[in-house]
Design a protein around this motif. Structure first.
Motif, short mmCIF file in Angstrom:
data_model
loop_
_atom_site.label_atom_id
_atom_site.label_comp_id
_atom_site.label_asym_id
_atom_site.label_seq_id
_atom_site.Cartn_x
_atom_site.Cartn_y
_atom_site.Cartn_z
N PRO A 60 2.53 -11.63 -4.77
CA PRO A 60 3.55 -10.61 -5.00
C PRO A 60 3.32 -9.39 -4.12
O PRO A 60 2.18 -9.06 -3.77
CB PRO A 60 3.36 -10.26 -6.47
N ILE A 61 4.41 -8.73 -3.76
CA ILE A 61 4.37 -7.47 -3.01
C ILE A 61 5.38 -6.55 -3.67
O ILE A 61 6.54 -6.93 -3.86
CB ILE A 61 4.74 -7.67 -1.53
N THR A 62 4.96 -5.35 -4.03
CA THR A 62 5.91 -4.41 -4.62
C THR A 62 6.98 -4.06 -3.59
O THR A 62 6.75 -4.13 -2.38
CB THR A 62 5.21 -3.13 -5.10
N ASP A 63 8.16 -3.70 -4.07
CA ASP A 63 9.29 -3.42 -3.19
C ASP A 63 8.98 -2.31 -2.19
O ASP A 63 9.28 -2.44 -1.00
CB ASP A 63 10.53 -3.07 -4.02
N ASP A 64 8.37 -1.21 -2.63
CA ASP A 64 8.09 -0.11 -1.71
C ASP A 64 7.11 -0.50 -0.63
O ASP A 64 7.29 -0.16 0.54
CB ASP A 64 7.62 1.14 -2.47
N VAL A 65 6.08 -1.26 -0.96
CA VAL A 65 5.11 -1.72 0.04
C VAL A 65 5.78 -2.71 0.99
O VAL A 65 5.57 -2.66 2.21
CB VAL A 65 3.87 -2.34 -0.64
N PHE A 66 6.60 -3.61 0.45
CA PHE A 66 7.28 -4.59 1.28
C PHE A 66 8.14 -3.90 2.33
O PHE A 66 8.10 -4.23 3.52
CB PHE A 66 8.13 -5.52 0.41
N LYS A 67 8.92 -2.91 1.92
CA LYS A 67 9.83 -2.23 2.84
C LYS A 67 9.09 -1.43 3.91
O LYS A 67 9.59 -1.25 5.01
CB LYS A 67 10.79 -1.33 2.06
N LYS A 68 7.88 -0.98 3.60
CA LYS A 68 7.08 -0.25 4.59
C LYS A 68 6.35 -1.18 5.54
O LYS A 68 5.93 -0.76 6.61
CB LYS A 68 6.04 0.63 3.88
N THR A 69 6.17 -2.43 5.15
CA THR A 69 5.30 -3.35 5.88
C THR A 69 6.05 -4.41 6.69
O THR A 69 5.58 -4.82 7.74
CB THR A 69 4.35 -4.06 4.89
N TYR A 70 7.18 -4.86 6.18
CA TYR A 70 7.87 -6.00 6.79
C TYR A 70 9.27 -5.65 7.25
O TYR A 70 9.93 -4.78 6.68
CB TYR A 70 7.95 -7.17 5.79
#
Length: 131
Positions: free
Chosen positions: A65-75
């Motif tokens: 799992p990846i939280t939405d905020d981390v996902f948007k900053k990373t991918y």
């Protein structure tokens, strides 16, 4: 000395909506009275997954799992390009041409150049070939 790195692998990811279909697809444990969180089994053990978070799938089929905020900053999504662009990129790379030579040989507009450069560097998906 601290060095800065970028990720070089691509992943597949799907935003978790809490649906029964996704629970079944990823073998997610739904919330229970004593444990109000969804959990997903990963290589590191069970991890909490929130609705709106992302389920990443690695190269060996593993999930995490990846939280939405981390996902948007990373991918960022890979660019979607026409097959002819992909074929051209692959041909130029196979013959060890430079990206600049590709731009010299074809009459690309500015938007196409941006798209091609991103696809050349990061990878791409051919139109109609993605999920």
């Amino acid at each position: 000395m601290i060095k800065v790195y970028r990720k070089t692998a691509t992943i597949k990811a799907e935003q978790f909506d809490g649906s029964d279909e996704m629970v079944k697809k990823y073998n997610i444990t739904p919330p229970m009275p004593l444990d109000p969180d969804y959990t997903i089994n990963t290589l590191e053990g069970d991890m909490v997954l929130g609705v709106g978070g992302w389920i990443a799938t690695g190269v060996n089929g593993e999930h995490w799992p990846i939280t939405d905020d981390v996902f948007k900053k990373t991918y960022a999504e890979l660019p979607v390009i026409p097959k002819v662009y992909g074929d051209t990129i692959e041909e130029f790379k196979a013959y060890h041409y430079k990206l600049s030579e590709m731009f010299d040989d074809w009459d690309w507009n500015y938007d196409e150049q941006e798209l091609i450069a991103r696809a050349w560097l990061d990878g791409y998906v051919v139109e109609g070939k993605h999920d």
